[in-house]
Design a protein around this motif. Structure first.
Motif, PDB file in Angstrom:
ATOM      1  N   TYR A  11       0.902  -1.088   0.036  1.00 18.79           N
ATOM      2  CA  TYR A  11       0.011  -0.061   0.082  1.00 18.79           C
ATOM      3  C   TYR A  11       0.861   1.220   0.146  1.00 18.79           C
ATOM      4  O   TYR A  11       2.150   1.319   0.095  1.00 18.79           O
ATOM      5  CB  TYR A  11      -0.805  -0.191   1.304  1.00 18.79           C
ATOM      6  CG  TYR A  11      -2.121  -1.147   1.290  1.00 18.79           C
ATOM      7  CD1 TYR A  11      -3.186  -0.918   0.861  1.00 18.79           C
ATOM      8  CD2 TYR A  11      -1.636  -2.352   1.697  1.00 18.79           C
ATOM      9  CE1 TYR A  11      -4.189  -1.833   0.740  1.00 18.79           C
ATOM     10  CE2 TYR A  11      -2.525  -3.499   1.917  1.00 18.79           C
ATOM     11  CZ  TYR A  11      -3.887  -3.104   1.219  1.00 18.79           C
ATOM     12  OH  TYR A  11      -4.855  -3.812   1.468  1.00 18.79           O
ATOM     13  N   ALA A  26      -6.626   8.556   7.373  1.00 20.51           N
ATOM     14  CA  ALA A  26      -7.186   7.870   6.362  1.00 20.51           C
ATOM     15  C   ALA A  26      -7.884   8.775   5.585  1.00 20.51           C
ATOM     16  O   ALA A  26      -7.970   8.800   3.999  1.00 20.51           O
ATOM     17  CB  ALA A  26      -8.003   6.417   6.806  1.00 20.51           C
ATOM     18  N   LYS A  30      -7.087  10.327   1.482  1.00 27.47           N
ATOM     19  CA  LYS A  30      -8.047   9.996   0.347  1.00 27.47           C
ATOM     20  C   LYS A  30      -8.571  11.492  -0.178  1.00 27.47           C
ATOM     21  O   LYS A  30      -8.833  11.834  -1.388  1.00 27.47           O
ATOM     22  CB  LYS A  30      -8.950   9.098   0.629  1.00 27.47           C
ATOM     23  CG  LYS A  30      -8.598   7.490   0.753  1.00 27.47           C
ATOM     24  CD  LYS A  30      -8.327   7.045  -0.825  1.00 27.47           C
ATOM     25  CE  LYS A  30      -8.390   5.677  -1.000  1.00 27.47           C
ATOM     26  NZ  LYS A  30      -8.028   5.307  -2.180  1.00 27.47           N
ATOM     27  N   VAL A  38      -4.744   3.060   0.481  1.00 23.16           N
ATOM     28  CA  VAL A  38      -4.641   3.264   2.276  1.00 23.16           C
ATOM     29  C   VAL A  38      -5.240   2.185   2.832  1.00 23.16           C
ATOM     30  O   VAL A  38      -6.490   1.887   2.349  1.00 23.16           O
ATOM     31  CB  VAL A  38      -5.198   4.574   2.474  1.00 23.16           C
ATOM     32  CG1 VAL A  38      -5.315   4.733   3.747  1.00 23.16           C
ATOM     33  CG2 VAL A  38      -4.701   5.750   1.674  1.00 23.16           C
ATOM     34  N   LEU A  40      -6.421   0.568   6.564  1.00 26.49           N
ATOM     35  CA  LEU A  40      -6.589   0.797   8.056  1.00 26.49           C
ATOM     36  C   LEU A  40      -6.841  -0.485   8.971  1.00 26.49           C
ATOM     37  O   LEU A  40      -7.910  -0.984   8.344  1.00 26.49           O
ATOM     38  CB  LEU A  40      -7.316   1.717   8.470  1.00 26.49           C
ATOM     39  CG  LEU A  40      -7.720   2.372   9.956  1.00 26.49           C
ATOM     40  CD1 LEU A  40      -8.116   3.834   9.856  1.00 26.49           C
ATOM     41  CD2 LEU A  40      -8.751   1.359  10.561  1.00 26.49           C
ATOM     42  N   ALA A 126     -14.566   7.304   5.728  1.00 30.75           N
ATOM     43  CA  ALA A 126     -13.385   6.811   5.129  1.00 30.75           C
ATOM     44  C   ALA A 126     -13.664   5.710   4.183  1.00 30.75           C
ATOM     45  O   ALA A 126     -13.205   5.761   3.011  1.00 30.75           O
ATOM     46  CB  ALA A 126     -12.644   6.158   6.346  1.00 30.75           C
ATOM     47  N   GLU A 127     -14.428   4.799   4.380  1.00 29.22           N
ATOM     48  CA  GLU A 127     -14.882   3.826   3.308  1.00 29.22           C
ATOM     49  C   GLU A 127     -15.367   4.374   2.031  1.00 29.22           C
ATOM     50  O   GLU A 127     -15.221   3.895   0.785  1.00 29.22           O
ATOM     51  CB  GLU A 127     -15.607   2.636   3.896  1.00 29.22           C
ATOM     52  CG  GLU A 127     -14.827   1.874   4.817  1.00 29.22           C
ATOM     53  CD  GLU A 127     -15.813   0.596   5.586  1.00 29.22           C
ATOM     54  OE1 GLU A 127     -15.062  -0.593   5.500  1.00 29.22           O
ATOM     55  OE2 GLU A 127     -17.009   0.851   5.761  1.00 29.22           O
ATOM     56  N   VAL A 131     -10.996   3.994   1.483  1.00 29.46           N
ATOM     57  CA  VAL A 131     -10.128   3.387   2.327  1.00 29.46           C
ATOM     58  C   VAL A 131     -10.445   2.009   2.603  1.00 29.46           C
ATOM     59  O   VAL A 131     -11.626   1.878   2.837  1.00 29.46           O
ATOM     60  CB  VAL A 131     -10.153   4.439   3.676  1.00 29.46           C
ATOM     61  CG1 VAL A 131      -9.002   3.706   4.537  1.00 29.46           C
ATOM     62  CG2 VAL A 131      -9.662   5.789   3.269  1.00 29.46           C
TER      63      VAL A 131
END
Length: 550
Positions: A11, A26, A30, A38, A40, A126-127, A131
């Motif tokens: 990564y 994170a 992005k 990335v 996590l 984040a998702e 991420v």
């Protein structure tokens, strides 16, 4: 290096820890470049499962990261409406007026939150940005490169037998490698501890100081509930035995957070922090609030309290320490989440610039500079003397001296005290038993106060019992041979989860027993053991507490 072959994945940035620091890093990475890879890794069963905080949140960190967090539905909906501060005696209390307190102590504009729920929401953000988040993945080892730089981590090792050998279903875990690795493990993380030691990052800095924070969630009588009310207390029951205090925060749904913090530099090895917390709830002011209510959750964690002068160097080749891995709590404000978020943002910006310039696995000096010279450093520098003044002069004198010091820092930008030192670490502060008398604690009544094991069941903690204990003794002889005669083995008291026992059976020598299944991952043992004989490591992924709304 081990002799086994592990699969590896590459990564741009590998982030350890799904707390506010790691998630902020994170998200920011992005935001800056959607094409960055990335990942996590979170040791809890889900993001938020291991998050425990007060918490009154200063939203400045989130404002900088996600300015439209309200529109995006962040679970931050209870503004502070009333701010109270009391000095307690055994039978009564005195309200300390707000007007003499420095402006930085004002909670206007802050929110009462569950940081576990805030982190769950941040994970969704984040998702949505791309991420990769893997919960239930404990990071058990650092992977070093040919020149000693940090290259990645080993995550997802499962199936060891209690003796450490490989079981039938053993899975070796995977190497997750990155151009940079961010450690956002929280207080006293095992990988952060290794990196700080290997690269001598604490050299030239004061020792880190800690507190033990214990917290219960109560559902109370709606007639007594005052949504948005924040109350802090000092004084009884700790008195001169230890520094610390309490918090009571009224959130929504007739719930209150009831918390108690004991500074871990206490001298008396007979002190029992958990029982001090339970005794506190019998104070008339607190007992009246909780009467007719019920406790619905319990948890505990260590808090970094060293502040500005205790922050180690934050970077080494290939790695950066974030948030509580460095120690960014503003002690008098009892707030660190905003600084954790700002640190994650700063680390992400430094890594983005480095990767854009074609760099990898070097020191992100720009991150360290940003933290020390920017908003975080300014926040912590103003209050740097509060903790050491309290440790040296006790509660009453330190209230006056610390308050004066904060005022001069706020108004004039300077301290007449300079920068005070902390001196001993918390383990060294523990004195031998002959200097102290045992403390007689009342038995919990099962209504307001509870025994440890009953309360631990309300942390929803679970560990697979067939794995090796994640609490390692450097020398198995020390607890009975040294700690018991010198300190009456304080592990049986300082642990807020009843992990450690000295078992005495007639006609036999005492035995030291580690009930690792009870561990709530607070790390107090790693910090306070006077012989520094206990090493906290991660259990297999997904194990530990499962906090609902902490």
């Amino acid at each position: 290096m081990t002799d086994m072959q592990r699969e590896s994945m590459e990564y741009d940035v590998v982030i350890v820890g799904g707390g506010p620091a790691g998630l902020s890093a994170a998200i920011r990475l992005k935001q800056l470049d959607a094409d960055l890879q990335v990942v996590l890794l979170e040791k809890g069963s889900e993001v938020g499962a291991h998050i425990l905080s007060g918490a009154v949140l200063d939203p400045c960190g989130l404002d900088a990261l996600i300015p439209d967090w309200k529109e995006k539905g962040a679970p931050i909906t209870v503004p502070v409406r009333e701010d109270n501060f009391y000095m307690l005696g055994e039978a009564g209390q005195v309200r300390v007026p707000n007007w003499p307190m420095p402006k930085l102590m004002n909670n206007h504009g802050n929110y009462i939150v569950s940081m576990g729920n805030v982190c769950r929401w941040m994970a969704e953000q984040a998702e949505a940005l791309g991420v990769e988040i893997f919960p239930g993945m404990a990071c058990s080892e650092i992977v070093y490169g040919e020149n000693g730089e940090v290259r990645g981590v080993v995550a997802g090792e499962f199936g060891k037998n209690p003796d450490g050998t490989k079981g039938d279903g053993y899975e070796p875990g995977m190497e997750l490698l990155g151009k940079y690795v961010f450690l956002g493990e929280g207080v006293r993380g095992s990988l952060s501890k290794e990196v700080i030691g290997k690269f001598n990052l604490s050299d030239g800095h004061e020792p880190q100081k800690y507190g033990l924070g214990m917290k219960e969630i109560w559902e109370i009588d709606p007639a007594k509930h005052r949504e948005g009310t924040v109350t802090h207390t000092m004084g009884w029951p700790l008195g001169s035995n230890a520094g610390g205090g309490s918090f009571i925060y009224h959130l929504e749904n007739n719930q209150v957070y009831v918390g108690f913090v004991v500074h871990l530099n206490y001298k008396n090895p007979y002190l029992y922090p958990y029982m001090e917390f339970q005794r506190f709830k019998h104070h008339p002011m607190v007992a009246e609030l909780l009467k007719g209510g019920k406790r619905v959750a319990y948890g505990a964690r260590a808090i970094s309290e060293g502040g500005y002068q205790s922050m180690p160097k934050m970077v080494a080749p290939g790695v950066a320490l974030l948030g509580c891995s460095v120690g960014m709590v503003n002690v008098p404000r009892i707030k660190g989440n905003h600084n954790a978020m700002l640190s994650g943002k700063a680390a992400a910006e430094a890594a983005h610039e480095a990767i854009k310039a074609g760099r990898a696995s070097d020191e992100l000096i720009a991150y360290e500079t940003d933290v020390r010279d920017g908003a975080i450093g300014k926040d912590l520098k103003k209050v740097r003397n509060v903790k050491p003044l309290w440790s040296k002069y006790g509660l009453t004198a330190s209230l006056a001296l610390g308050g004066f010091d904060m005022w001069t820092n706020e108004l004039l930008g300077l301290s007449l005290f300079g920068t005070q030192k902390h001196g001993k670490n918390d383990a060294e502060a523990t004195e031998k038993v002959y200097s102290h008398k045992p403390i007689d604690y009342p038995k919990p009544d099962g209504t307001l106060s509870f025994d440890r094991l009953t309360n631990v069941s309300f942390s929803f903690t679970n560990h697979e019992e067939s794995q090796p204990a994640h609490l390692k003794l450097k020398n198995p002889e020390v607890p009975i041979a040294e700690n018991l005669p010198k300190f009456d083995e304080p592990a049986q008291r300082y642990c807020p989860a009843g992990v450690y026992e000295v078992v005495r059976e007639e006609g036999k020598e005492p035995r030291f027993v580690i009930n690792f299944q009870n561990c709530v991952h607070c790390k107090t043992c790693d910090i306070k053991d006077p012989s520094q004989n206990i090493h906290w490591t991660v259990p297999q992924g997904g194990d530990g507490p499962n906090y609902p709304n902490m």
